[in-house]
Scaffold this active site. Structure first.
Site, PDB file in Angstrom:
ATOM      1  N   PRO A  25      -5.396 112.157  84.621  1.00  0.00           N
ATOM      2  CA  PRO A  25      -4.586 111.118  84.422  1.00  0.00           C
ATOM      3  C   PRO A  25      -5.410 109.659  84.733  1.00  0.00           C
ATOM      4  O   PRO A  25      -5.982 109.586  85.320  1.00  0.00           O
ATOM      5  CB  PRO A  25      -3.412 111.188  85.585  1.00  0.00           C
ATOM      6  CG  PRO A  25      -3.191 112.705  85.973  1.00  0.00           C
ATOM      7  CD  PRO A  25      -4.675 113.398  85.596  1.00  0.00           C
ATOM      8  N   CYS A  26      -4.846 108.911  83.803  1.00  0.00           N
ATOM      9  CA  CYS A  26      -5.635 107.633  83.665  1.00  0.00           C
ATOM     10  C   CYS A  26      -4.902 106.523  84.464  1.00  0.00           C
ATOM     11  O   CYS A  26      -5.575 105.626  84.959  1.00  0.00           O
ATOM     12  CB  CYS A  26      -5.495 107.014  82.200  1.00  0.00           C
ATOM     13  SG  CYS A  26      -6.322 108.133  80.974  1.00  0.00           S
ATOM     14  N   PRO A  27      -3.628 106.309  84.747  1.00  0.00           N
ATOM     15  CA  PRO A  27      -2.899 105.494  85.509  1.00  0.00           C
ATOM     16  C   PRO A  27      -3.704 105.004  86.917  1.00  0.00           C
ATOM     17  O   PRO A  27      -3.603 103.729  87.199  1.00  0.00           O
ATOM     18  CB  PRO A  27      -1.559 105.939  86.030  1.00  0.00           C
ATOM     19  CG  PRO A  27      -1.088 106.734  84.829  1.00  0.00           C
ATOM     20  CD  PRO A  27      -2.572 107.443  84.204  1.00  0.00           C
ATOM     21  N   PRO A  28      -4.433 105.714  87.683  1.00  0.00           N
ATOM     22  CA  PRO A  28      -5.054 105.452  88.902  1.00  0.00           C
ATOM     23  C   PRO A  28      -6.115 104.717  88.610  1.00  0.00           C
ATOM     24  O   PRO A  28      -6.363 103.771  89.743  1.00  0.00           O
ATOM     25  CB  PRO A  28      -5.454 106.814  89.637  1.00  0.00           C
ATOM     26  CG  PRO A  28      -4.578 107.881  88.890  1.00  0.00           C
ATOM     27  CD  PRO A  28      -4.386 107.495  87.607  1.00  0.00           C
ATOM     28  N   PHE A  29      -6.582 104.221  87.409  1.00  0.00           N
ATOM     29  CA  PHE A  29      -7.405 103.383  87.043  1.00  0.00           C
ATOM     30  C   PHE A  29      -7.260 102.545  85.920  1.00  0.00           C
ATOM     31  O   PHE A  29      -8.291 101.565  85.783  1.00  0.00           O
ATOM     32  CB  PHE A  29      -8.691 104.297  86.595  1.00  0.00           C
ATOM     33  CG  PHE A  29      -9.146 105.597  87.500  1.00  0.00           C
ATOM     34  CD1 PHE A  29      -9.840 105.428  88.937  1.00  0.00           C
ATOM     35  CD2 PHE A  29      -8.607 106.747  87.320  1.00  0.00           C
ATOM     36  CE1 PHE A  29     -10.134 106.457  89.505  1.00  0.00           C
ATOM     37  CE2 PHE A  29      -9.176 107.923  88.041  1.00  0.00           C
ATOM     38  CZ  PHE A  29      -9.520 107.631  89.187  1.00  0.00           C
TER      39      PHE A  29
END
Length: 432
Positions: A93-97
């Site tokens: 998943p991309c949202p953490p970064f």
């Protein structure tokens, strides 16, 4: 699905967080064969299952190649069943970064990057490939990246990050992706990052046939506007509304290309359509897929309703980029090409000093060893940054400064008591 015709099954891939199959398609085009692909989202899972049917035998038992569920759940993914697979890959998943988000990194329940790295020691693949958004390349995550490199080095893997722009590999949008490749030492010597293509494809090149399928009279004027590289397609999150092509700045960029980015159309413009109150027509999902790198010959079918299909496409890793990196990995695994000399990368000097020194380290010693030009103020800024992903112990010293000790990594790496489990189950329906 369209893929390699090579019958050599020794180059298998296990793919974690596979999405709707952009990376899966690219890796198979490069010459890999899927042993397993795991995806949480039900709609993306159905798309994967549609395009990658079949079973594979594991421990003399037939298992579906595509599985749905939380990849960190041992009931879904058992690392020991895939020992020494050729490639472990994933688009975690991309949202953490993401730059547009809160950049919670290790504190985000969706963060599986560090967990995926830990699987390397359990699976012992010949190669690892993980991709994420450009945000992970920023100074905010320098300590996180250094942790990943050091951890892989402990596992006896040579690792390297590279920021790749999709437009350099035949995709008509910028779409920067931050890619991590790691290999065992004997293979790493042969790995060389793929070279950018000599020519770029514009939005007009990619979708003019689709835009003019109904003999739209405005096509020629639109082509002049759209003869550029497009902004990054944004798939969005389940936490937000319906399908559109991104935030305000992206919408303005699309308008300059003659595209209305306020939604997704059901069909291409009709012959006499006019767009007096909009910059131009909206894109259909088929057009968005082309802009994301799905070429007509791929014959890939997306399942689900329109908004779901758009999100699947928009959140995908462009197949041509995955194919380019996958091809480079496969060449290295076959020891093709010349041996490459590479240096040991360093991303966060403060992290390295704290890790190497151990225990409490006086601030002035850290400044000296890390060669910080701006002294204590720069150190304090870097410590605050590290403190978002690591526990930092701080103790006053006799010279009115502080001493620091690097504590545990906050990220989920498989701990049974990690808060990720509760947050994940609370927010599971919103995770994308």
């Amino acid at each position: 699905m369209t893929g390699t015709t090579d019958d050599d099954t020794s180059y298998e891939v296990v793919e974690l967080c596979a999405g709707a199959g952009g990376q899966a398609l690219g890796l198979e085009l490069a010459g890999f064969k899927h042993r397993l692909a795991v995806e949480l989202d039900a709609n993306a899972f159905e798309t994967l299952r549609k395009n990658i049917p079949g079973e594979i035998e594991i421990n003399e038992q037939p298992r579906p190649i595509v599985r749905q569920g939380d990849v960190a759940d041992p009931a879904i993914f058992k690392p020991e069943e895939h020992r020494e697979v050729a490639l472990l890959a994933g688009g975690v998943p991309c949202p953490p970064f993401t730059i547009a988000g809160k950049q919670l990194g290790a504190n985000d329940e969706r963060d599986l990057f560090a967990w995926a790295v830990e699987q390397v020691d359990k699976v012992r693949p010949r190669a690892l490939m993980l991709e994420n958004v450009r945000g992970l390349s920023l100074p905010r995550f320098s300590g996180y990246r250094q942790y990943v490199l050091d951890r892989l080095a402990e596992f006896k893997y040579v690792a390297e990050w590279r920021l790749l722009n999709a437009c350099d590999f035949g995709v008509p949008q910028l779409r920067p992706r931050f890619v991590l490749v790691a290999m065992q030492e004997d293979d790493a010597k042969y790995f060389k990052w793929p070279e950018p293509h000599s020519e770029q494809i514009t939005v007009s090149d990619a979708i003019s046939d689709l835009m003019g399928v109904n003999e739209w009279e405005g096509l020629e004027d639109w082509q002049k506007l759209a003869s550029k590289i497009g902004p990054t397609i944004v798939g969005g999150s389940k936490k937000h509304g319906g399908a559109d092509l991104g935030p305000t700045r992206a919408k303005r960029a699309w308008a300059e290309l003659g595209v209305d980015a306020m939604g997704v159309a059901n069909a291409a413009p009709s012959k006499y359509d006019k767009f007096d109150t909009a910059p131009g027509p909206k894109l259909t999902n088929e057009m968005v897929a082309r802009i994301q790198g799905w070429r007509p010959e791929y014959k890939w079918e997306f399942t689900g309703k329109k908004t779901s299909r758009y999100r699947q496409i928009g959140n995908a890793f462009p197949p041509p980029v995955a194919e380019a990196v996958g091809t480079a990995i496969l060449r290295a695994l076959k020891h093709q090409g010349e041996v490459v000399q590479r240096e040991n990368p360093s991303h966060d000097p403060v992290y390295k000093v704290l890790r190497e020194q151990g225990g409490l380290v006086p601030a002035r010693l850290i400044v000296d060893l890390a060669q910080l030009k701006n002294g204590i103020p720069e150190l304090e800024e870097r410590i605050a940054q590290l403190g978002r992903d690591f526990h930092i112990v701080t103790t006053p010293t006799g010279d009115e400064t502080l001493a620091y000790q690097l504590g545990e990594f906050k990220a989920f790496i498989g701990q049974e008591d990690h808060e990720r489990h509760e947050k994940f189950h609370q927010n599971r329906t919103k995770i994308s």
